[in-house]
Design a protein around this motif. Sequence first.
Motif, PDB file in Angstrom:
ATOM      1  N   TYR A  94      59.634 -14.419 -26.233  1.00 30.61           N
ATOM      2  CA  TYR A  94      59.881 -13.645 -25.367  1.00 30.61           C
ATOM      3  C   TYR A  94      58.934 -12.688 -24.559  1.00 30.61           C
ATOM      4  O   TYR A  94      58.856 -12.104 -23.495  1.00 30.61           O
ATOM      5  CB  TYR A  94      61.050 -12.711 -25.393  1.00 30.61           C
ATOM      6  N   ASN A  95      57.732 -12.658 -25.314  1.00 29.19           N
ATOM      7  CA  ASN A  95      56.629 -11.755 -25.226  1.00 29.19           C
ATOM      8  C   ASN A  95      55.448 -12.740 -24.531  1.00 29.19           C
ATOM      9  O   ASN A  95      54.327 -12.434 -24.245  1.00 29.19           O
ATOM     10  CB  ASN A  95      56.141 -10.762 -26.312  1.00 29.19           C
ATOM     11  N   GLY A  96      55.689 -14.143 -24.450  1.00 30.87           N
ATOM     12  CA  GLY A  96      54.881 -14.983 -23.867  1.00 30.87           C
ATOM     13  C   GLY A  96      53.866 -15.440 -25.007  1.00 30.87           C
ATOM     14  O   GLY A  96      53.680 -14.975 -26.358  1.00 30.87           O
ATOM     15  N   GLN A  97      52.671 -16.235 -24.765  1.00 28.43           N
ATOM     16  CA  GLN A  97      51.936 -16.997 -25.664  1.00 28.43           C
ATOM     17  C   GLN A  97      50.654 -16.041 -25.619  1.00 28.43           C
ATOM     18  O   GLN A  97      50.222 -15.734 -24.478  1.00 28.43           O
ATOM     19  CB  GLN A  97      51.951 -18.416 -25.497  1.00 28.43           C
ATOM     20  N   PRO A  98      49.917 -16.266 -26.540  1.00 30.95           N
ATOM     21  CA  PRO A  98      48.471 -15.749 -26.658  1.00 30.95           C
ATOM     22  C   PRO A  98      47.644 -16.271 -25.392  1.00 30.95           C
ATOM     23  O   PRO A  98      47.864 -17.431 -25.151  1.00 30.95           O
ATOM     24  CB  PRO A  98      47.711 -16.018 -27.788  1.00 30.95           C
ATOM     25  N   MET A  99      46.906 -15.522 -24.648  1.00 29.03           N
ATOM     26  CA  MET A  99      46.264 -16.021 -23.572  1.00 29.03           C
ATOM     27  C   MET A  99      44.630 -16.350 -23.984  1.00 29.03           C
ATOM     28  O   MET A  99      44.052 -15.702 -24.276  1.00 29.03           O
ATOM     29  CB  MET A  99      45.938 -14.765 -22.645  1.00 29.03           C
ATOM     30  N   LYS A 100      44.506 -17.445 -23.708  1.00 27.37           N
ATOM     31  CA  LYS A 100      42.970 -18.101 -24.039  1.00 27.37           C
ATOM     32  C   LYS A 100      41.962 -17.763 -23.107  1.00 27.37           C
ATOM     33  O   LYS A 100      41.710 -18.848 -22.139  1.00 27.37           O
ATOM     34  CB  LYS A 100      43.101 -19.420 -24.592  1.00 27.37           C
ATOM     35  N   MET A 101      41.480 -16.716 -22.705  1.00 30.56           N
ATOM     36  CA  MET A 101      40.600 -16.568 -21.587  1.00 30.56           C
ATOM     37  C   MET A 101      39.292 -17.361 -21.380  1.00 30.56           C
ATOM     38  O   MET A 101      38.984 -17.760 -20.445  1.00 30.56           O
ATOM     39  CB  MET A 101      40.263 -15.122 -21.492  1.00 30.56           C
ATOM     40  N   ALA A 102      38.616 -17.593 -22.496  1.00 31.68           N
ATOM     41  CA  ALA A 102      37.495 -18.437 -22.431  1.00 31.68           C
ATOM     42  C   ALA A 102      37.632 -19.869 -22.034  1.00 31.68           C
ATOM     43  O   ALA A 102      37.093 -20.398 -21.165  1.00 31.68           O
ATOM     44  CB  ALA A 102      36.675 -18.598 -23.915  1.00 31.68           C
TER      45      ALA A 102
END
Lengths: 466, 476
Positions: B161-169
Amino acid sequence: MALKERPKPFLLPEYCKGCGRCLDACAKDCITLSDQINPLTGLVPVELDLANCNACGLCMDACPEPYGLRPAHEGEIQDFELEDPAKLFGVKPSDAPEPIDLPSEVLPLPRTEPLVIKGTYASALGALLAGCRHVYGYPITPSTEGAELMAKFLPKLDGTFIQAVSEVATVNMMYGTAGAGLPTMTFTSSPGFSLMLEGVSYMIGAELPGVFVDVMRGGPGLGNIAPEQSDIKLACHGLGHGNTHAITLAPATPQEMLDLTMLAFELSFKYRNPVILLGDGYLGQMTGKVQLPETMIKPGIPKWAVYGDAMHRRNVITSIFLTETDLEAHNVHLNAKYEAMKVEARSESFLCDDAEVILIACNTPARTAKGAVQDLRNQGVKAGLFRPITLWPFPVEELKKAIHGAQRIVVVEASAGQLEDEVRLALSKAGVRQFPEIESVRRMGGILPQQSEIMTRVLGQKEVLA
Amino acid sequence: MSKASVFYDKFERHSHGEGLKGHATHYCPGCGHGLAHKYLAEAIDELGIQDRTVAISPVGCSVFLYYYFDVGNSQAAHGRAPVVALGHKFANPESVVISYQGDGDLASIGLAETIATAQLGAPITVIFINNAIYGMTGGQMAPTTLMGQSSSTSPAGRNEYNGQPMKMAEIIAGLDGPVYVERVALFDAKQRIKAKKAIQKAIKLQVEGRGYSFIEVLAECPTHLKMDPEATAKWVKECMEPVYPLGVKKDITVEPWFKRNPPCFKGEKLLSLAGATSEHSDRFCKGFPTHLDAQDISLKLAGSGGDGAQTAAMLIARAAISEGFDATHIPSYGPESRGGTSYADVHVAKDEVLNPGSPDPQVLIAFNTPSLVKFGPTVRKGGFVIYDSSVVTEAPVLDPSIKVFPVPFTGIATDLGKAVVKNIVALGALQAATGIFPKDTLLTAIRVALKDKCALIPLNEEAFAWGIKSVEALDK
Ligand SMILES: Cc1ncc(C[n+]2csc(CCOP(=O)(O)OP(=O)(O)O)c2C)c(N)n1
Ligand code: SF4
Ligand code: SF4
Ligand code: SF4
């Protein structure tokens, strides 16, 4: 550097936070956590036994404290006598030169015939003549043509126009360019101006100049794209969080869109503070006669700027004052500046001297009101117009003169009473208790007060829509 | 490694406890920010750009970046650092601008600015400290927080419910704007060396004017990961690295392109862009047309989009101003601006237009029936109504004092072979019906407007003449 020339590490326990990153880095096990708490720091530093040290330097690379583990150069131990840091390090932490002002130049401009252009274009030309070559913006009706003109002209002047991803990004690009000490501006309209206020507060806090041309439209919310004087309160009292004010100019003609935009740049550098130019949707679109000035400006670089060169290396642009006393002092300083801005109050009084009825209006409604005053005079009614040109600071001294002897005051505006609130606040702060009851002609939603409505209100024939 | 000279000799952050803490960072023991600072300082030093560098401090634990770096410093609002960086870069293209940001700052509140700036591709350098958590505000969930990882705002662990980790690179590398994107870490000697090199390379690319670069640094926040520094480094290696794989994500070779001339401040150039001229155009009026009004004449021109009402209105305003009078034109397009009714309010005043609106005009030029029906009744007593009799077949009944001129604008223009000149026919009709200005005044305004399309002048002159003729024919 040959291996054997490498220095071994040196540690001053006071700077060690005991994180242990160096422990892991040393393959020679030269470093261990001490079992003693350092009484000065309350932390447990490491201990070095350099018998096996080959000066590989890995421990120094691993230490997150810039002055934690250092190479043991000769004499460096004395650096860390801590009794008198000022004596050791000198008063200035930086050897950068003391910044100086590179003044701006006033260049002559050949005299030309009047242009016939619309308000937003006039404002854009004013900005270019004021030396602005850095414009950022996000399209919003009815201000967009200003940005469009900049997008067309600036590349030809080796300037920069960037269409930002939002108004939030716009104002922060302005923050950067203003921080570098250069003139910068944007065109926006009410919903866009609302979004910019975070950045405006930061600019005021960091004392940065910048010009915001807000061509006001109807609200709240998306409202419509028609003219309204919907942002007077925002500009005069709501520029983001904190103790914020900015000189707010209210033009009434395309000529003033140019003249006051130029003035806005001058004032914003004079006070190191944003300046707001509040136009209305009508004025942005209105075409009229515009005479160009006889001079233009080539900007310099002020001494406080962070330009990105040696001369300005010492400077910092920031709005943080972490200790309460520092922030209070900063706000006291800002208040003194706001107080000093009061001399910039400007207004126009039209036939007020003997007037029995004073109309008060700004922007396009002021022109309608001026037409009404002329017609009322033709009908033998002693009417006059008081037009604030600065809405903040409000020209209350001039207002006092204008309403002296008047029997009636009628505020004409395209809003639910935002201008009237300014009038009341200004009179109240100036200690004026005796004045005629304030009457109003108000239209909203994109409908401007009509001359006939003003006449009707003054002549008392029938109720005017409120 | 010797300490970099870009670091101040003491950190004023601690001016109140200067003797004791003057050399210690304000970061927690083992915090990755300290290492990243050190590598950044060394890179600036080694590239010899201390005097050209502007460092942008973010909001987050590194908000006080400017206490450490003896370079130009600018502190930005939460998330806005990359666009502040752009503002600096465009102000001085010679400067080297470094935006230093945490994961809350860069991947959450400032995501739009982050992506837009990366895609713009202008050469700035972004150092992104990913410690999987919000540091400064006390350990809340970041966009980079791992699945299952607990934080003060995901106390039971981050879940779907909090979403997935954001892979910025990876996200940044997927854009076309950037030239160099790498993810590095600080947890062992090998990674630290890579981190240092990556930061240096990113800045070098900017110095060479090649483009935007982005270095993501997996960093330790022992305080909010609630582990000792050593365990935190281990956690970064064992838990973060699998989610955020290290390495170069994008590295393209582009030629240096960011070269900009200094801005131009030549008056003549500006005047020519604005279309300003010192040439005085001829005047034909003997005086203000007081037979229409002593001070101020009000006109309204109305039609559908494409009828040319706005252009005709503008020509009247220009003509008046070149005669030395004041004039205004206000266009009004309904929501149907792309093809619906459009009308113009025009005023011509002897000295100053007081009220630029035309709610009750002396003259109405109507290009279609709805315009005539809507505005006809607003025309003042004794006024003039000129309308396109080619399209209006039945005129509404107006006040008998109003002089009405039905002129086939469209018919004439079509006969001339170009329907668009119907507005010029209307201007001819206006001239003949009201005598607002001499013919030459309006003809000059038309010719000036067409100065870049000279070939069209004869056609327009003819249209104008036909407008006059048809009014004169009516008079007989
Ligand atoms: C507009 C706005 N919203 C919220 C905050 C509060 N705030 C300050 S720092 C921060 C989190 C910073 O986290 P991160 O960017 O990850 O940096 P770190 O502290 O971990 O280095 C937040 C939410 C703020 N300053 N401004
Ligand atoms: S320099 Fe190398 S060998 Fe010497 S203490 Fe540091 S890590 Fe160990
Ligand atoms: S890495 Fe530095 S701060 Fe950490 S324990 Fe070693 S010397 Fe101390
Ligand atoms: S809270 Fe975390 S990120 Fe902030 S200084 Fe401490 S360890 Fe570093």
